[in-house]
Design an enzyme around this catalytic site. Structure first.
Site, mmCIF file in Angstrom:
data_model
loop_
_atom_site.group_PDB
_atom_site.id
_atom_site.type_symbol
_atom_site.label_atom_id
_atom_site.label_comp_id
_atom_site.label_asym_id
_atom_site.label_seq_id
_atom_site.Cartn_x
_atom_site.Cartn_y
_atom_site.Cartn_z
ATOM 1 N N HIS A 19 0.631 -1.534 -0.007
ATOM 2 C CA HIS A 19 0.010 0.035 -0.294
ATOM 3 C C HIS A 19 0.605 1.505 -0.183
ATOM 4 O O HIS A 19 0.979 2.793 0.087
ATOM 5 C CB HIS A 19 -1.008 -0.023 1.186
ATOM 6 C CG HIS A 19 -1.826 -1.118 1.065
ATOM 7 N ND1 HIS A 19 -2.130 -1.390 2.741
ATOM 8 C CD2 HIS A 19 -2.452 -1.999 0.835
ATOM 9 C CE1 HIS A 19 -2.764 -2.395 2.618
ATOM 10 N NE2 HIS A 19 -3.249 -2.656 1.280
ATOM 11 N N LYS A 43 -16.490 -6.922 8.401
ATOM 12 C CA LYS A 43 -16.948 -6.820 9.376
ATOM 13 C C LYS A 43 -16.079 -7.675 10.438
ATOM 14 O O LYS A 43 -16.175 -7.378 11.968
ATOM 15 C CB LYS A 43 -18.799 -7.579 9.580
ATOM 16 C CG LYS A 43 -19.284 -6.144 8.611
ATOM 17 C CD LYS A 43 -19.930 -5.813 9.836
ATOM 18 C CE LYS A 43 -20.840 -4.748 8.854
ATOM 19 N NZ LYS A 43 -20.505 -3.536 7.780
ATOM 20 N N ARG A 92 -2.202 -6.745 -7.991
ATOM 21 C CA ARG A 92 -1.232 -7.569 -8.150
ATOM 22 C C ARG A 92 -1.358 -8.330 -8.862
ATOM 23 O O ARG A 92 -0.258 -9.403 -9.397
ATOM 24 C CB ARG A 92 -1.088 -7.833 -6.783
ATOM 25 C CG ARG A 92 -1.317 -7.065 -5.415
ATOM 26 C CD ARG A 92 -1.359 -7.520 -4.213
ATOM 27 N NE ARG A 92 -2.650 -7.766 -4.078
ATOM 28 C CZ ARG A 92 -3.412 -7.763 -2.801
ATOM 29 N NH1 ARG A 92 -2.686 -7.952 -1.646
ATOM 30 N NH2 ARG A 92 -4.563 -7.447 -3.507
ATOM 31 N N SER A 130 -2.890 -7.679 3.149
ATOM 32 C CA SER A 130 -2.830 -8.239 4.549
ATOM 33 C C SER A 130 -2.805 -9.073 5.436
ATOM 34 O O SER A 130 -2.599 -9.341 6.363
ATOM 35 C CB SER A 130 -3.926 -6.786 4.994
ATOM 36 O OG SER A 130 -4.235 -5.662 4.778
HETATM 37 P P1 ADP Z 1 -9.741 -3.396 -0.209
HETATM 38 O O1 ADP Z 1 -10.912 -4.424 0.644
HETATM 39 O O2 ADP Z 1 -10.838 -2.146 -0.173
HETATM 40 O O3 ADP Z 1 -9.261 -4.651 -0.852
HETATM 41 P P2 ADP Z 1 -6.899 -3.319 0.590
HETATM 42 O O4 ADP Z 1 -6.091 -2.825 1.759
HETATM 43 O O5 ADP Z 1 -7.177 -5.039 0.843
HETATM 44 O O6 ADP Z 1 -8.669 -3.364 0.263
HETATM 45 O O7 ADP Z 1 -6.660 -2.802 -0.656
HETATM 46 C C1 ADP Z 1 -6.304 -1.213 -1.167
HETATM 47 C C2 ADP Z 1 -6.310 -1.105 -2.197
HETATM 48 O O8 ADP Z 1 -5.014 -1.705 -2.658
HETATM 49 C C3 ADP Z 1 -6.663 -2.561 -3.094
HETATM 50 O O9 ADP Z 1 -7.128 -1.780 -4.694
HETATM 51 C C4 ADP Z 1 -5.485 -3.654 -3.024
HETATM 52 O O10 ADP Z 1 -5.415 -4.188 -4.971
HETATM 53 C C5 ADP Z 1 -4.253 -2.922 -3.750
HETATM 54 N N1 ADP Z 1 -2.979 -3.616 -2.986
HETATM 55 C C6 ADP Z 1 -3.152 -4.348 -1.837
HETATM 56 N N2 ADP Z 1 -1.419 -5.126 -1.541
HETATM 57 C C7 ADP Z 1 -1.168 -4.590 -2.337
HETATM 58 C C8 ADP Z 1 0.044 -4.859 -2.878
HETATM 59 N N3 ADP Z 1 1.147 -5.712 -2.502
HETATM 60 N N4 ADP Z 1 0.737 -3.656 -3.791
HETATM 61 C C9 ADP Z 1 -0.572 -3.059 -5.254
HETATM 62 N N5 ADP Z 1 -1.085 -2.696 -4.600
HETATM 63 C C10 ADP Z 1 -2.195 -3.653 -3.587
#
Ligand code: ADP
Length: 161
Positions: A19, A43, A92, A130
């Site tokens: 992120h 949730k 990804r 995550s």
């Molecule tokens: P959500 O529940 O909205 O998908 P996330 O926190 O999982 O929220 O991810 C937010 C955004 O960041 C999403 O677009 C996800 O694809 C992207 N993302 C998550 N991990 C990575 C990573 N390692 N590299 C690039 N983008 C990522």
């Protein structure tokens, strides 16, 4: 509506270096980036919206171009409130793509002014999610190279690792 501003929404449960990389790169393209915690997203989140907001605020404390916020409800409503039309998302894998594609089309249907911008992960972060981080922490592994330093304490406090 502003074009120099992008909103990067997500669960960020917790915020990872993947992120962080997207935000840093986006801040070189847009004048201002708002990282916004989706409060209704999951949730079963490990961290409360307050904790997620707090950890991300610590990471970007002092940055002029990166703001941290939180939102509830529909993303397109939030974007309108912020007078922003650029929605930023990271990709990804092919499975990310399928989900993001659907969401982008749905958001476009809800508000035609919204444009979703996708940024590809940098290779070294492509495995980072995550979920993977929570699993490693749960099993006692070291997550120090996977999340910003500010996040390590938050994860440790949940797992006592
Ligand atoms: P959500 O529940 O909205 O998908 P996330 O926190 O999982 O929220 O991810 C937010 C955004 O960041 C999403 O677009 C996800 O694809 C992207 N993302 C998550 N991990 C990575 C990573 N390692 N590299 C690039 N983008 C990522």
């Amino acid at each position: 509506m502003r074009h120099d501003l992008a909103v990067y929404p997500g669960s960020f449960d917790p915020f990872t270096l993947g992120h962080f990389n997207i935000v840093g790169r986006a801040a070189q393209i847009f004048d201002r980036v708002i990282v916004s915690v989706a409060e209704d997203s999951d949730k079963n989140a490990m961290f409360s919206p307050e904790e997620r907001f707090e950890m991300i605020s610590k990471i970007f404390h002092g940055s002029k171009s990166i703001e941290v916020d939180r939102f509830q409800g529909l993303l397109v409503h939030y974007l309108r409130e912020k007078n922003c039309r650029v929605l930023l998302r990271g990709i990804r894998t092919v499975s990310d793509f399928e989900f993001e594609y659907q969401m982008a089309l749905a958001n476009k249907t809800l508000n035609d002014e919204v444009e979703t911008f996708f940024m590809m992960t940098e290779g070294r972060y492509s495995y980072l999610s995550s979920t993977v981080i929570k699993e490693i922490a749960r099993l006692g592994g070291d997550i120090g190279t996977m999340v910003p330093q500010e996040v390590v304490q938050y994860v440790r406090s949940k797992y006592q690792v």
